[in-house]
Design an enzyme around this catalytic site. Structure first.
Site, PDB file in Angstrom:
ATOM      1  N   CYS A 102      38.817  18.896 -23.649  1.00 42.36           N
ATOM      2  CA  CYS A 102      39.149  19.782 -23.246  1.00 42.36           C
ATOM      3  C   CYS A 102      40.586  20.962 -24.034  1.00 42.36           C
ATOM      4  O   CYS A 102      41.197  20.121 -24.903  1.00 42.36           O
ATOM      5  CB  CYS A 102      40.572  19.449 -22.543  1.00 42.36           C
ATOM      6  SG  CYS A 102      41.851  21.187 -21.276  1.00 42.36           S
ATOM      7  N   LYS A 143      33.141  13.140 -23.166  1.00 41.15           N
ATOM      8  CA  LYS A 143      32.811  14.199 -22.869  1.00 41.15           C
ATOM      9  C   LYS A 143      33.514  14.999 -24.119  1.00 41.15           C
ATOM     10  O   LYS A 143      34.883  15.708 -24.093  1.00 41.15           O
ATOM     11  CB  LYS A 143      32.934  14.912 -21.582  1.00 41.15           C
ATOM     12  CG  LYS A 143      32.638  16.651 -21.216  1.00 41.15           C
ATOM     13  CD  LYS A 143      32.938  17.017 -19.503  1.00 41.15           C
ATOM     14  CE  LYS A 143      33.000  18.686 -20.142  1.00 41.15           C
ATOM     15  NZ  LYS A 143      33.430  19.051 -20.029  1.00 41.15           N
ATOM     16  N   ASP A 209      27.114  27.519 -19.058  1.00 42.05           N
ATOM     17  CA  ASP A 209      26.848  28.902 -18.394  1.00 42.05           C
ATOM     18  C   ASP A 209      25.600  28.462 -17.722  1.00 42.05           C
ATOM     19  O   ASP A 209      24.443  29.332 -17.826  1.00 42.05           O
ATOM     20  CB  ASP A 209      26.192  29.968 -19.863  1.00 42.05           C
ATOM     21  CG  ASP A 209      27.553  29.687 -20.670  1.00 42.05           C
ATOM     22  OD1 ASP A 209      28.473  29.435 -20.253  1.00 42.05           O
ATOM     23  OD2 ASP A 209      27.183  30.237 -21.547  1.00 42.05           O
TER      24      ASP A 209
HETATM   25  C1  FMN Z   1      38.890  26.031 -13.407  1.00 44.37           C
HETATM   26  C2  FMN Z   1      38.239  24.479 -14.533  1.00 44.37           C
HETATM   27  C3  FMN Z   1      38.902  23.263 -14.958  1.00 44.37           C
HETATM   28  C4  FMN Z   1      38.266  22.083 -15.811  1.00 44.37           C
HETATM   29  N1  FMN Z   1      38.864  20.941 -15.670  1.00 44.37           N
HETATM   30  C5  FMN Z   1      37.975  20.038 -16.737  1.00 44.37           C
HETATM   31  C6  FMN Z   1      38.295  18.471 -16.657  1.00 44.37           C
HETATM   32  O1  FMN Z   1      38.967  18.178 -15.267  1.00 44.37           O
HETATM   33  N2  FMN Z   1      37.353  18.068 -17.244  1.00 44.37           N
HETATM   34  C7  FMN Z   1      36.813  18.716 -18.454  1.00 44.37           C
HETATM   35  O2  FMN Z   1      36.217  17.757 -18.940  1.00 44.37           O
HETATM   36  N3  FMN Z   1      36.530  19.521 -18.459  1.00 44.37           N
HETATM   37  C8  FMN Z   1      37.247  20.082 -17.771  1.00 44.37           C
HETATM   38  N4  FMN Z   1      36.853  22.056 -17.658  1.00 44.37           N
HETATM   39  C9  FMN Z   1      35.096  22.398 -18.854  1.00 44.37           C
HETATM   40  C10 FMN Z   1      34.562  22.203 -17.023  1.00 44.37           C
HETATM   41  O3  FMN Z   1      34.158  20.756 -17.303  1.00 44.37           O
HETATM   42  C11 FMN Z   1      33.245  22.215 -17.535  1.00 44.37           C
HETATM   43  O4  FMN Z   1      32.878  21.629 -19.259  1.00 44.37           O
HETATM   44  C12 FMN Z   1      32.848  23.957 -18.781  1.00 44.37           C
HETATM   45  O5  FMN Z   1      33.546  25.296 -17.168  1.00 44.37           O
HETATM   46  C13 FMN Z   1      31.752  25.024 -18.903  1.00 44.37           C
HETATM   47  O6  FMN Z   1      30.957  24.447 -18.268  1.00 44.37           O
HETATM   48  P1  FMN Z   1      30.389  25.972 -17.158  1.00 44.37           P
HETATM   49  O7  FMN Z   1      29.734  26.628 -17.901  1.00 44.37           O
HETATM   50  O8  FMN Z   1      28.652  24.832 -16.441  1.00 44.37           O
HETATM   51  O9  FMN Z   1      31.178  25.875 -16.402  1.00 44.37           O
HETATM   52  C14 FMN Z   1      37.359  22.375 -16.587  1.00 44.37           C
HETATM   53  C15 FMN Z   1      36.504  24.601 -15.841  1.00 44.37           C
HETATM   54  C16 FMN Z   1      37.716  25.156 -15.377  1.00 44.37           C
HETATM   55  C17 FMN Z   1      36.372  26.450 -14.777  1.00 44.37           C
END
Ligand code: FMN
Length: 317
Positions: A102, A143, A209
């Site tokens: 994060c 992660k 993505d």
């Molecule tokens: C609103 C939001 C909240 C998120 N909260 C977390 C979280 O609590 N823990 C985490 O490891 N990643 C968090 N992420 C990251 C996502 O798990 C993911 O790694 C990131 O969105 C990229 O994947 P995507 O392109 O499929 O969305 C968050 C992302 C978003 C958009």
């Protein structure tokens, strides 16, 4: 061997998203098209092991419908990871994931999450403490991202060299990149190749993505990954994990019915107002989209201030 070895290849995970993927939304997704594994939102172990604990416990709620499920933990103190991981195991979680990705400023300024990429000593202490809390046979994963300021695959190499993780999920961007550039899946393929030589038992999960199961299957195959994690794609399609998604044909009435189900479950789950109503507003774009009048209806929804008002609005449609 853990249950991870029995999952389909590749397996799919709903990514943890704070204020989004709570037990309520996970149940909705499970009913639409269930991924092979769920994660909780990130939960702070230092908060959980403090007098503020009661306020955070709702984030660890889950139902049988959401299994298998990992608790995602973040924080700074190894002993709190150890305690919380043991608690998560006792609660019936299927694994524990450690957030080392994060990039939010308030979080990394204290040295947590993605900042651990630059503090390998503490990262390792945290992993080892977590392992001590749950024993050798219980899944522990991390992660993370491909680097902090620049791509640093030696971070991935470092994690794999410990031969201690059952799974490593990697978002194909650096912390500095936030979500501003496309995720680089070639790097994730390189991580999988490292795994083959350094820690063959560790599952590698790619993230970034992915919008659909089909796209995830292609990427996993191309880059030799064990699993794929989908986050924001679920906003576009709650059936993102389906082999054949019916979402494109959903009528306005069907979408509103699904939103009502979500709000009703929210009310049932958080009877003592454990969770802010505002978190529900994030879901407007999931359910109120792609039909005539959607923008106006979203604006109306944003004016509601309680779940009851929200339900009244949705009932009148
Ligand atoms: C609103 C939001 C909240 C998120 N909260 C977390 C979280 O609590 N823990 C985490 O490891 N990643 C968090 N992420 C990251 C996502 O798990 C993911 O790694 C990131 O969105 C990229 O994947 P995507 O392109 O499929 O969305 C968050 C992302 C978003 C958009």
């Amino acid at each position: 061997m853990t249950f991870l070895d029995e999952l389909p290849e590749p397996f799919f995970i709903l990514a943890p998203m704070d204020d989004v993927t709570d037990t309520v939304f996970r149940q909705i997704v499970a009913d639409c098209a269930k991924p092979d594994l769920f994660f909780t939102e990130f939960v702070n172990v230092d908060g959980l092991q403090s007098p503020g604990r009661a306020k955070l416990l709702h984030k660890l709620e889950f139902s049988q419908k959401e299994k298998p499920i990992f608790a995602q933990l973040w924080g700074l103190k190894p002993e709190n990871f150890k305690k919380t991981a043991a608690e998560a195991k006792a609660m019936g979680y299927d694994g524990v994931d450690l957030n080392m990705g994060c990039p939010v400023k308030t979080v990394i300024k204290n040295g947590a999450c993605a900042a651990l990429i630059n503090n390998r000593e503490l990262a390792l202490e945290i992993i080892k403490a977590t392992r001590e809390g749950v024993g050798d046979d219980f899944p522990v994963s991390v992660k993370t991202r491909v680097g902090f300021t620049t791509v640093e695959l030696d971070w991935v190499e470092f994690l794999l060299s410990q031969k201690i993780l059952n799974m490593l999920s990697i978002h194909g961007r650096t912390a500095k990149q936030l979500s501003k550039v496309p995720a680089d899946w070639d790097l994730l393929g390189q991580a999988a190749a490292m795994r083959d030589s350094l820690s063959p038992a560790t599952k590698i999960v790619g993230n970034g993505d992915v919008m659909s199961r089909r796209q995830g299957l292609e990427l996993a195959k191309k880059h030799n990954l064990d699993g794929v994690m989908i986050g924001r794609g679920i906003f576009d399609n709650p059936f993102a994990f389906a082999e054949q998604s019916p979402w494109a044909d959903f009528t306005k009435e069907q979408k509103i019915a699904l939103f009502r189900k979500h709000v009703e479950l929210f009310v049932e789950t958080y009877r003592n107002n454990e969770r802010r109503f505002e978190t529900l507003r994030k879901f407007c774009k999931v359910y109120i989209s792609d039909f005539d009048g959607a923008a106006e209806l979203r604006a109306e929804f944003m004016k509601t201030e309680t779940p009851q008002e929200a339900l009244a609005l949705l009932a009148g449609l």
